[in-house]
Design a protein around this motif. Sequence first.
Motif, PDB file in Angstrom:
ATOM      1  N   ILE A  10     -33.366  11.363 -61.346  1.00 38.67           N
ATOM      2  CA  ILE A  10     -33.230  10.228 -62.271  1.00 38.67           C
ATOM      3  C   ILE A  10     -34.005  10.501 -63.567  1.00 38.67           C
ATOM      4  O   ILE A  10     -33.504  10.312 -64.672  1.00 38.67           O
ATOM      5  N   VAL A  11     -35.235  10.985 -63.413  1.00 37.01           N
ATOM      6  CA  VAL A  11     -36.080  11.210 -64.600  1.00 37.01           C
ATOM      7  C   VAL A  11     -35.485  12.321 -65.466  1.00 37.01           C
ATOM      8  O   VAL A  11     -35.424  12.196 -66.698  1.00 37.01           O
ATOM      9  N   GLU A  12     -35.013  13.383 -64.825  1.00 39.70           N
ATOM     10  CA  GLU A  12     -34.431  14.489 -65.592  1.00 39.70           C
ATOM     11  C   GLU A  12     -33.156  14.052 -66.315  1.00 39.70           C
ATOM     12  O   GLU A  12     -32.856  14.528 -67.403  1.00 39.70           O
ATOM     13  N   VAL A  51     -35.992  13.934 -69.678  1.00 42.09           N
ATOM     14  CA  VAL A  51     -37.436  14.203 -69.549  1.00 42.09           C
ATOM     15  C   VAL A  51     -37.621  15.367 -68.577  1.00 42.09           C
ATOM     16  O   VAL A  51     -37.305  15.256 -67.392  1.00 42.09           O
ATOM     17  N   LYS A  52     -38.114  16.488 -69.097  1.00 36.86           N
ATOM     18  CA  LYS A  52     -38.337  17.644 -68.236  1.00 36.86           C
ATOM     19  C   LYS A  52     -39.616  17.427 -67.430  1.00 36.86           C
ATOM     20  O   LYS A  52     -40.610  16.926 -67.961  1.00 36.86           O
ATOM     21  N   VAL A  58     -44.182   9.536 -71.520  1.00 32.07           N
ATOM     22  CA  VAL A  58     -42.998   8.669 -71.550  1.00 32.07           C
ATOM     23  C   VAL A  58     -43.469   7.240 -71.803  1.00 32.07           C
ATOM     24  O   VAL A  58     -44.332   6.724 -71.089  1.00 32.07           O
ATOM     25  N   LEU A  59     -42.918   6.647 -72.845  1.00 30.91           N
ATOM     26  CA  LEU A  59     -43.130   5.220 -73.092  1.00 30.91           C
ATOM     27  C   LEU A  59     -41.797   4.553 -72.843  1.00 30.91           C
ATOM     28  O   LEU A  59     -40.836   4.792 -73.572  1.00 30.91           O
ATOM     29  N   ALA A  60     -41.718   3.775 -71.789  1.00 32.70           N
ATOM     30  CA  ALA A  60     -40.438   3.155 -71.462  1.00 32.70           C
ATOM     31  C   ALA A  60     -40.621   1.662 -71.334  1.00 32.70           C
ATOM     32  O   ALA A  60     -41.548   1.194 -70.684  1.00 32.70           O
TER      33      ALA A  60
END
Lengths: 228, 409
Positions: B204-206, B210-211, B248-250
Amino acid sequence: MEERAQAKAPFHFKEFLIIRKPTGVEASSLRELLGVIRTIDDDVIFHHMYRGYLRHDPQLWDYPNDFARWAKNGLESQILAEKLANVNPFEMKNVGDVRQSLIDVIEDFLWEYQYIPPVRPGFEFHFERSTGIILPTDVTARTLPQFCDALSRCGVSVIYYHFFESRIRLEENRDDFSTWIEDNFGLSDLASAIRKIDFYLYSLEDLRTKLLRMIKYYVKHGRVGRHT
Amino acid sequence: MKLEDYIPVVGAEYINQLERLARPLKGLRVLNVNSTKKGGGVAELLNRTVPLMNELGIEARWEVIEGDAQFFKTTKSMHNSLQGDKITIPREDLDHYIEVNVENGRKLSFDADIVVIHDPQPAPLIRYRKEGQHWVWRCHIDIARPWRDTWNFLRQFVSQYDCSIFSMAKFSQNLPHPQYLITPAIDPLSEKNVDLPNSEARKIVESLGVKLDKPLIVQISRFDRFKDPVGVIKAFRMARKFNECRLVLAGGGATDDPEGEEVYRQVIQEAEGDPDIHVLMLPPEAHRVINALQRCATIVMQKSTKEGFGLTVTEGMWKGKPVIGGAVGGITVQIYDYRTGFLVHSIEGAAYRIRYLLNRPEMMRKIGKSAKEFVRSNYLITRNVRDYLLLFHSILYGHGETIVLEGAE
């Protein structure tokens, strides 16, 4: 000790839950704290001095009452924290005596130390009270093994109610557990050993472990263990 | 989700306790009212608490008030000024705020024994109280130092309630009725917090671009000035000088938060051209994505300068992560230095603790484990349900000092 010995009256386990009630009163210095302690209602002092056991996480346990914890975390004064932690409310007759002891400790500290540390921003002391709710459980015990089994599985608020709150309720500084053991099995030596526990310093989980160890040892060996 | 589903998380004894507490309250009609169905901690909490209450025999309902852009702009200003901003809200906006509540009040059914009104938006609904009802104002925000003009305006409504609830003692106010303290909580079985296989979380993150090739610092929160996202970027850049890492700013938006867009643009501008910083505007339903980001994080940040309670801190801790949080609001009762995370007071402090933790993997594991257990004991939704049941008993018994329930005499 006959494991199957039956109690004349079963032990009914009860829980004691609280809901916290902020008062809107805060102290942002040690002098302000002292001023509020002098005048605030008894139930507020009671909440901060007696009911911390129900609120503080065992893994973060350091001092038994809220004023000592605040001295450590809010004022970052270990000295005052240690002194306040030694005010044991269970050794006192009533909340009035507890209040006076707190006043004495803080006044001595203010007199003795030239430098009074400021409160960490965001760590002001907020006075609270609480409503306690006594809740029946479906759990009873008639023998000591049944008692230990129930004690090992119950919520910690059961231990607070029967071991701490009972001392105020019974006004004899006695806990329900040792009273039941003495009245039903005539085991005054075990009851006496339980009453000698320096319980003030224990978290509820620590106390559970201690009580279980003592009672199980007694059931197995028929006497009080030396280092239980 | 059923109550029994929580047994593996909190134990059968805890669920049994809830059932015993709820038994004398069977059939009690409780209405909750707030201003948004999606987005924000309040909606998330109600979404789960209301069904659990019903399963326990309480007849719980949840209604949402409607409003136009002017209404939500006003309530956002109100929210900010209650958190300390010096904002004078024009009289016409305040009048409109009352009018919108009156319109909503005409449409809603207040048929209930206890009515719980959440936050300032629907506070004027108190005018619809009927005899015999108990009305509770539930304040979820940091109101420790409110801007007086706004609080004085709101207080005229709040003081008419039978009692109020705050998330922390420091938020309580001088009010002519009993005040209660209920800390918020997270749902361990919601999509945002449920266990995720590591492979799924990484995937999901990739997929967000976002590596996962470097330690990941994550802050999840609305794009709101009080969450200090720009401060997080600055702290990250200070720490990155010495340690390879990504940020990561989400953040999600909420329908009652028109300011979010503007702060989001500021953050984008600050992060522009930096390949290690990922700024993600997530839709309100992106719960699984947030879950995955928190699980893939090496460190979770919540560098707020004002905070109600800080549920994102709780969420990070529940995932076994060390959390670095601003020493404000409810963050101070969740984070204990070296034990459940680190409290910081400045950008420099945040940078220092990022560096400190990145160089101590064993400490990160230990703190994360301890933090998870702390949340299990104190901040799960089952405890929130319990507190509401205790509150209902207290209200029905006249707010007394000690209540002995039937069978415990």
